[in-house]
Design a protein around this motif. Structure first.
Motif, PDB file in Angstrom:
ATOM      1  N   VAL A 101     -38.078   6.121 -53.511  1.00 29.71           N
ATOM      2  CA  VAL A 101     -38.290   6.988 -52.813  1.00 29.71           C
ATOM      3  C   VAL A 101     -38.306   8.767 -53.343  1.00 29.71           C
ATOM      4  CG1 VAL A 101     -39.029   7.938 -50.213  1.00 29.71           C
ATOM      5  CG2 VAL A 101     -38.734   5.261 -50.490  1.00 29.71           C
ATOM      6  N   GLU A 102     -38.807   9.595 -53.621  1.00 20.33           N
ATOM      7  CA  GLU A 102     -39.043  10.676 -54.091  1.00 20.33           C
ATOM      8  C   GLU A 102     -39.720  11.625 -52.839  1.00 20.33           C
ATOM      9  OE1 GLU A 102     -38.366  11.975 -57.549  1.00 20.33           O
ATOM     10  OE2 GLU A 102     -39.731  10.377 -58.243  1.00 20.33           O
ATOM     11  N   VAL A 103     -38.619  12.623 -52.169  1.00 26.63           N
ATOM     12  CA  VAL A 103     -39.692  12.970 -50.903  1.00 26.63           C
ATOM     13  C   VAL A 103     -39.906  14.563 -51.739  1.00 26.63           C
ATOM     14  CG1 VAL A 103     -39.479  14.367 -48.762  1.00 26.63           C
ATOM     15  CG2 VAL A 103     -38.283  11.821 -49.765  1.00 26.63           C
ATOM     16  N   HIS A 152     -36.096  18.598 -52.702  1.00 22.06           N
ATOM     17  CA  HIS A 152     -36.482  17.651 -53.122  1.00 22.06           C
ATOM     18  C   HIS A 152     -35.020  16.199 -53.015  1.00 22.06           C
ATOM     19  CE1 HIS A 152     -35.706  14.398 -57.724  1.00 22.06           C
ATOM     20  NE2 HIS A 152     -37.087  13.991 -56.661  1.00 22.06           N
ATOM     21  N   ALA A 153     -35.176  15.399 -52.229  1.00 17.51           N
ATOM     22  CA  ALA A 153     -34.273  14.163 -52.109  1.00 17.51           C
ATOM     23  C   ALA A 153     -35.269  13.097 -52.950  1.00 17.51           C
ATOM     24  CB  ALA A 153     -34.545  14.364 -51.075  1.00 17.51           C
ATOM     25  N   LYS A 154     -33.803  11.756 -53.237  1.00 16.87           N
ATOM     26  CA  LYS A 154     -34.205  11.003 -53.242  1.00 16.87           C
ATOM     27  C   LYS A 154     -32.718   9.653 -53.075  1.00 16.87           C
ATOM     28  CE  LYS A 154     -34.903  11.148 -58.709  1.00 16.87           C
ATOM     29  NZ  LYS A 154     -33.803  10.760 -59.833  1.00 16.87           N
ATOM     30  N   LEU A 155     -34.424   8.327 -51.973  1.00 18.08           N
ATOM     31  CA  LEU A 155     -33.999   7.636 -50.803  1.00 18.08           C
ATOM     32  C   LEU A 155     -34.032   6.317 -51.746  1.00 18.08           C
ATOM     33  CD1 LEU A 155     -35.293   8.865 -47.985  1.00 18.08           C
ATOM     34  CD2 LEU A 155     -32.689   9.529 -48.548  1.00 18.08           C
ATOM     35  N   PRO A 156     -33.092   5.081 -51.332  1.00 20.50           N
ATOM     36  CA  PRO A 156     -33.585   3.568 -51.598  1.00 20.50           C
ATOM     37  C   PRO A 156     -34.339   3.119 -51.463  1.00 20.50           C
ATOM     38  CG  PRO A 156     -31.564   4.004 -50.961  1.00 20.50           C
ATOM     39  CD  PRO A 156     -31.883   5.064 -50.379  1.00 20.50           C
ATOM     40  N   GLU A 157     -34.771   3.346 -50.146  1.00 22.44           N
ATOM     41  CA  GLU A 157     -35.634   3.055 -48.994  1.00 22.44           C
ATOM     42  C   GLU A 157     -35.998   4.372 -47.750  1.00 22.44           C
ATOM     43  OE1 GLU A 157     -33.085   0.312 -45.987  1.00 22.44           O
ATOM     44  OE2 GLU A 157     -34.236  -0.428 -48.287  1.00 22.44           O
TER      45      GLU A 157
END
Length: 360
Positions: free
Chosen positions: A207-209, A217-222
């Motif tokens: 995921v990218e928010v 901007h943030a990146k998440l595995p799920e």
């Protein structure tokens, strides 16, 4: 139940049941010749092939019932006219109006039976026969059909799915655009490479928010996101899917869910109305049969005219369905137009025959 009702009811059953059996047999025979080569080439076992046609029978009966009802009613009335029974009834004070009322009530009974039969056994049989055809004849694995480029809204999100497999409730290429309080501007964007979902909660992977307010901007595995839409509901907007395979109540529920989600449901609304209008056509066919006998009571001519009128009615019904599916005509008008037109013409003929005539 009056004596006249019982008499007409008994006589009609003696005609409609054999006619229905013959019509169903001819339909199955035609389908057998059409599909026999494919069945033999696929090496389908005999018991599976037999079950395929048995499963199709309830839907076939519900499909041909309006035509069979018209033909049976015409044959019954023509035989009564040939035997002078209609003349005797009129001499006894029983008008064509009373006979028409019987066929309206009788047609309504058959309409309820057709609707229940088609939406329970018919739908289940169609699903089973389609499954056999896809798995045993075509060799396709169920649940692998994908939809692409799906857009819908859910609460304050506009959502785009690149690929979704409704039967498996999963897909790839998820994007959710969160709207600000004004409902116009976008304040967040959520992207994910893959997703799975049920009504209420969707789980996103890779995921990218993005935030448009602070350019965060943030990146998440799920990530989990609250979405009320069930991915499985998108099966009914699959161009390769047939809405007729959904029971009336499930189709209505899917229409409401997809409408709330912002999807175009004109085609599905048309299909929903078509189910009701098709059952109601039995009442119209009863009126048409009585109206035709007031004009000509020759059984051979009536049989030919019944086939012509059936062809014209199905043509109007198909055209209405197409116009409704494409959004050219509103779904109620598209579905009920043929019933209304034929019903008005038949009623006008009966009113013309039944109107008091002045003596000169």
């Amino acid at each position: 139940m009056t004596l006249l009702f019982r008499y007409l009811f008994r006589n009609n059953l003696q005609v409609i049941l054999p006619t229905l059996a013959v019509g169903t047999g001819l339909y199955l025979l035609s389908d057998l010749f059409d599909r026999l080569d494919d069945i033999l080439e696929a090496g389908v076992p005999g018991n599976v092939a037999i079950w395929y046609f048995v499963a199709k029978t309830p839907l076939i009966i519900s499909q041909i019932l309006p035509a069979v009802f018209l033909l049976a009613a015409l044959i019954q009335l023509c035989l009564m006219s040939r035997d002078r029974e209609l003349m005797a009834l009129q001499a006894g004070g029983v008008s064509f109006g009373a006979i028409a009322r019987f066929f309206v009530v009788y047609g309504l009974l058959w309409a309820v039976l057709q609707l229940g039969f088609s939406q329970v056994l018919g739908v289940a049989g169609e699903r089973e026969s389609a499954r056999i055809w896809q798995e045993q004849v075509r060799g396709r694995t169920p649940g692998t059909r994908d939809l692409t480029n799906v857009w819908f809204t859910d609460d304050n999100h506009v959502i785009h799915l690149e690929v979704v497999t409704p039967a498996l409730r999963k897909g790839q290429g998820f994007a959710a655009y969160g709207l600000a309080a004004d409902g116009i501007h976008i304040d967040t964007v959520i992207r994910a490479k893959a997703f799975t979902g049920t009504a209420g909660t969707w789980k996103l992977q890779d995921v990218e928010v993005f935030s448009t307010r602070d350019f965060g901007h943030a990146k998440l595995p799920e990530m989990s996101i609250a979405i009320g839409q069930d991915p499985q509901d998108f099966a009914v907007i699959d161009p390769g899917a047939d809405p007729q395979r959904l029971p009336l109540w499930q189709l209505g529920d899917a229409v409401e869910k997809l409408r709330t989600a912002g999807s175009n449901v004109e085609g599905l609304r048309t299909a929903w109305h078509m189910k009701l209008a098709y059952a109601a056509s039995l009442v119209v066919m009863g009126l048409l049969a009585v109206a035709m006998v007031t004009w000509r009571d020759n059984i051979y001519l009536a049989t030919g005219l019944a086939l012509v009128f059936t062809f014209l009615f199905y043509t109007m019904f198909t055209i209405g369905s197409t116009l409704g599916q494409k959004g050219i005509v509103s779904p109620p008008i598209a579905a009920w137009g043929a019933d209304i037109l034929v019903g008005v013409v038949a009623s006008a003929r009966l009113l013309l025959v039944l109107r008091p005539r002045s003596l000169r």
